[in-house]
Design an enzyme around this catalytic site. Sequence first.
Site, PDB file in Angstrom:
ATOM      1  N   SER A 182      -8.355   1.066   0.408  1.00 23.30           N
ATOM      2  CA  SER A 182      -9.389   1.270   1.409  1.00 23.30           C
ATOM      3  C   SER A 182      -9.782   2.747   1.513  1.00 23.30           C
ATOM      4  CB  SER A 182      -8.932   0.702   2.755  1.00 23.30           C
ATOM      5  OG  SER A 182      -9.994   0.660   3.679  1.00 23.30           O
ATOM      6  N   ARG A 237       0.853  -1.191   0.000  1.00 18.62           N
ATOM      7  CA  ARG A 237       0.000   0.000   0.000  1.00 18.62           C
ATOM      8  C   ARG A 237       0.883   1.233   0.000  1.00 18.62           C
ATOM      9  NH1 ARG A 237      -5.139   1.238   3.950  1.00 18.62           N
ATOM     10  NH2 ARG A 237      -5.644  -0.888   3.299  1.00 18.62           N
ATOM     11  N   ASP A 272     -14.001   0.986   0.045  1.00 12.88           N
ATOM     12  CA  ASP A 272     -14.003  -0.430  -0.360  1.00 12.88           C
ATOM     13  C   ASP A 272     -14.988  -1.252   0.463  1.00 12.88           C
ATOM     14  OD1 ASP A 272     -12.397  -0.252   1.966  1.00 12.88           O
ATOM     15  OD2 ASP A 272     -11.351  -2.099   1.452  1.00 12.88           O
ATOM     16  N   LYS A 331     -12.814  -7.984   7.982  1.00  7.87           N
ATOM     17  CA  LYS A 331     -13.846  -7.025   8.350  1.00  7.87           C
ATOM     18  C   LYS A 331     -14.779  -6.821   7.157  1.00  7.87           C
ATOM     19  CE  LYS A 331     -10.448  -3.301   7.756  1.00  7.87           C
ATOM     20  NZ  LYS A 331      -9.262  -4.183   7.705  1.00  7.87           N
TER      21      LYS A 331
END
Length: 740
Positions: free
Chosen positions: A303, A205, A465, A573
């Site tokens: 994200s 990332r 996301d 999650k």
Amino acid sequence: MNILKEYGVTPEQAAKLCEDAIKAAELAHAPYSKFLVGCAILAGSGRTITAANVENVSYGGSICAERSAIVKLRSEGEKEIKAIAVYIKFEGYSLYPIPCAICRQVLAEFGYFPIICCKTPSSYIVKSVSSLCPYVFRYLTYPKHVFEPDPNNLTEIIDSAEYWLQMDPDIKTRQEVEAWLVHDNYKAMRKYMCKRIDFGTAGLRGQMGAGYSRMNFLVVQQAAQGLSKYLLEQFGAEECKNRGVAIGYDGRYNSKGYAHISAAVFKHFNIKCFLFEEYVCTPIVPYAVVKYNCLAGIMVTASHNPKMDNGYKVYWTNGAQIIEPHDKGIKSQILKNLPTIELGEYFDYEKQLVKYPLEPLREKTMNLYFEDALKQISINSQEVNAKCKPIVHTSMHGVGHIFFTNLMKRLGFKEPIAVKEQMLPDPEFSTVIYPNPEEGEGSLNLSFKTADANGCEIVLANDPDADRLAVAEKQKDGNWRIFTGDQLGSMFAYYFVKNYKGDLSKCALVASTVSSKMIKGIAEKYKLRFEETLTGFKWISNKVIDLEKEGYTVLFSYEEAIGFSIGSVVRDKDGVVAGCCFAQLYAQLCEKNMTLSEYLEEIYKDVGYYATKNHYFLCYDPLKMQAAFDGMRNRGEYTKTCGEFPIKYIRDLTTGFDSMQPNKKAILPTSTSSHMITFFFENGATCTIRGSGTEPKLKFYIEYHNADFKVAQETLAKLHKAIVDNFLKPLDYGFDFPKV
């Protein structure tokens, strides 16, 4: 000239070679090609052999010319190449640097020799060899320093940038590197070429752009090559061919292209690939890994990070994010397989899409996901849900809308009121500073306006996301209350415990170590098992899997950063399922004419007040972060107080020290690559301070438990000030304060 001298090529020979390549190009005939190519090879005997591209090609125009020259070289008995010159006459942009990857593979058997580009597919000139030879491509045998240049060695840095141009499949980042070379921008080259973006348990990332330290098509291709090799190593060719990898992507810039070039890499290695034909929410990928019995999964997303970022999240065969040893194994294979493979058979470099047709996967997988979710989360009757007050939902310019609204409909709810400006994917995130609902009012203003305009009292917000969930409720005074992740986690846990019909002693709750201990209090009161893990769902999900193997039903797991997982629907999650579950909780409260704030107060009265303060400072310099933690560690002589508050125990999961244990060794897993220290105070309060693994943040989490709400809040405020003043010292260390 030095590179030519090393191989016995005189300036006169180089100039003649270029002239021959230009003449050959004039004979080329490829009317539908974007560029014409002539090639001249100086053979070991001193002879020159020429060829031109004579076919209509859609990309990599040098392939035909160079391949033809090689064939002629072999047919005439020549076995050695001293140098090769390539001339390009092009219209618009070439679609791949010269020499293209397939050319490199063809030529590699002849070893290391200079490649002279008479005219490059760009407007710049780098270090002249002669007036006819403006650029020399130096490497076909991949010296290590082109991938890891010494930041103090300018020659290595320039070599690295030049070599980048030979490998990079994306014209935008090639042009960026070309500009560095043209303008002698050594600062940019040193910054972006010398340090490789690290592959860890979070995958990749970072900011998008050229260079090994950033996210781009080249770095993503290298990651996919490494992952492919690791899967083949772990499972063998047959398993990889039959089970394969699931790949999804969100609506960010380049996400689709990164997913497609990854799929092309897997195709090259004959690894089956479940590539979604359209964007998906993150939870769909770990779900697909388990549902389709895949070996691994990839979700291309950053994200809730800013728009210039992207990421590459990797899941293992159990549907959970990778942990040790797989992260290290994949990283090792990436570093062993940095030279890029030619993907032209499977990947369209211009369109940045795979060339083969895709199976329509999204709707099929989405329906299976909904069916499995409904089996676990359908607590209310459809009638109760249908009577629920209207709910506003925002997708925060991301991908969650279609998934959330579809599942809500199947549960019997009226269609949520969407924040129209944020309903569909927008890689610019044009209405927010940060597309992160955790930031609070700054990202939820439009949601509040939509709710006010429609008479709604609750807002559910997914991040882009859709793996996180934020919730806000309108209060009686007209203001909006945004619940913290810990408050939501406590409401979720209490809701599932109160609605469970079976034996609670066979159930469990799981939370990260920086999350509120209120969920532990709920577990203790109602006789459930409670487990604590390191921060991150990679740890939480693997703990859930372990508990299920022991025969426990895990009702709920969470981390304070608004990440929630319900049961075993997804091993990560899941903001979609969490949002729909919270809507059911709200529907129950609507029947009782009760607010969320009143419900939370009811929980406090049952298990006590847990006052929390979670915040962060921005830190863009790792040395500053290191200095702050060095100060707290004090060379192993940890401080015994923080202002007026005595410290009882200290746990340092970076060094492995835990004064709570008889042997002073931490029980939770430790990692020297990340900072995390927890202080346990004499008054029962706790404070964990850690560096974020995905953002430039120094995060801290403070909690104090007391039966009296006022005492809890007042003590928390004093402790917060003491920790900032004595431990974090933002002004001393030069940390930035959050803008939102």
